[in-house]
Design an enzyme around this catalytic site. Structure first.
Site, PDB file in Angstrom:
ATOM      1  N   ASP A   1      36.551  39.347  43.778  1.00  0.00           N
ATOM      2  CA  ASP A   1      37.505  40.150  42.999  1.00  0.00           C
ATOM      3  C   ASP A   1      36.836  41.434  42.504  1.00  0.00           C
ATOM      4  O   ASP A   1      37.420  42.514  42.543  1.00  0.00           O
ATOM      5  CB  ASP A   1      38.033  39.340  41.805  1.00  0.00           C
TER       6      ASP A   1
ATOM      7  N   HIS B   1      41.089  33.143  39.496  1.00  0.00           N
ATOM      8  CA  HIS B   1      41.124  33.929  40.725  1.00  0.00           C
ATOM      9  C   HIS B   1      42.578  34.220  41.025  1.00  0.00           C
ATOM     10  O   HIS B   1      43.341  33.311  41.308  1.00  0.00           O
ATOM     11  CB  HIS B   1      40.503  33.098  41.854  1.00  0.00           C
TER      12      HIS B   1
END
Ligand code: APR
Length: 311
Positions: A148, A175
């Site tokens: 990410d 996530h």
């Protein structure tokens, strides 16, 4: 480092193995897939790349878990990838069954490996591997934050027209859409990013990062593999070389940030013992609130997992 096993020889697993082989510090990589021929083929292909790219790491592919005996580190990528229109959570029950069974097979042959989970939905699959393995929580954790953060850094590098190498950042939380961006901890060679980019542009980048995985699913019809594979390989390297690097990883919290028994993305120190420290940043009230919200969403998926018949 003697032995690393990668479970799942699909797009992500084969990439992890190939990236690691290129780094040339592991004696043997075992690639395992339920489709044994696929694992053998990908391992053989990567091994045939060794004379060209100069590495000595031996790769073998198999569907036989006895070949994973005494692995130091195991990376779990087995599971279905997302297809267009699916959220990560849509995968819970299918991938939980897969992660449960592969974890049980892994610990049959390796008594106390470090396990890095990549299968989605990441936070809850890490919980599954932790529960089934019975291994301590500093040795079972998930890869999400590095990916990410890399997406966020890549978008910023493009917007600022600078090298992605110079962008340092940390993100926290689950996530996916509930990730917690922390722009005040983002710097470009030490310069706070907030001095270099307008707030509205930064917010747009954060929003694009949150759905960064979905953007790729839409483009390719399946989920990404180069960046996810490289991210998991970077974690293996930090552990194998005892680098004590600070990365955002999906870790089990035991009171840190006022949260308990939940797997969520936080900054950790990675070394030969796995997670050697969970770093506790002084968050503002709104950042803390976002993190708690994100953790609450992960908790819901953990409860869904706990109620599955196979759990
Ligand atoms: N044991 C071993 N391998 C398995 C099992 C099992 N029980 N079940 C499935 N697999 C294998 C499949 O045969 C396949 O080769 O897992 C592999 C998954 O590969 P891909 O379908 O190419 O999926 P990939 O893109 O690699 O994603 C794997 O990582 O990023 C996450 O969301 C993604 O959960 C997904 C996982």
């Amino acid at each position: 480092m003697n032995k690393v096993t990668v479970i799942g020889a699909g797009n992500v697993g084969a990439t992890v193995a190939n990236v690691l082989a290129h780094k040339d510090f592991i004696k043997e990589i075992v690639l395992v897939d339920i489709k044994g021929d696929l694992a053998q083929g990908k391992a053989l292909d990567s091994w045939q790349q060794a004379p060209i790219d100069y590495y000595s790491t031996r790769l073998i592919g198999t569907d036989d878990y006895s070949k994973t005996k005494d692995s130091d580190i195991v990376v779990i990528t087995a599971g279905l990838p997302r297809k267009p229109g699916m959220s990560r959570d849509d995968l819970i029950s299918t991938n939980a069954g897969i992660v449960n069974s592969v974890t049980a097979s892994v610990v049959k042959y390796s008594s106390n490996p470090i396990i890095i989970v990549v299968s989605n939905p990441l936070d809850v699959m890490t919980y599954a591997a932790y529960k089934v393995s019975g291994i301590s929580d500093h040795r079972v954790f998930g890869m999400a934050g590095i990916l990410d953060t890399a997406r966020y850094r890549a978008f910023l590098a493009e917007a600022l027209d600078v090298s992605p190498k110079d962008i340092q950042a940390i993100l926290m939380g689950g996530h996916g859409d509930s990730m917690v961006p922390l722009p005040r901890f983002t710097t470009v060679s030490g310069i706070p990013v907030t001095e270099l980019i307008e707030e509205s542009k930064l917010n747009a980048i954060v929003d694009r990062t949150k759905v960064g995985g979905g953007e790729l699913v839409k483009l390719m019809g399946t989920s990404a593999w180069y960046a996810p594979g490289a991210a998991a390989a970077q974690m293996v390297e930090a552990i194998a070389k005892d680098e004590k690097r600070i990365f955002p990883c999906c870790a089990r919290l035991n009171g840190q940030y006022g949260l308990n028994d939940v797997f969520v993305g936080v900054p950790v120190k990675l070394g030969q013992n796995g997670i050697e420290q969970i770093l506790e940043l002084k968050l503002s009230d709104s950042e803390k609130q976002l993190l708690h919200q994100s953790a609450a969403e992960v908790k819901v998926t953990m409860e869904v997992y706990d109620k599955l018949p196979a759990a």
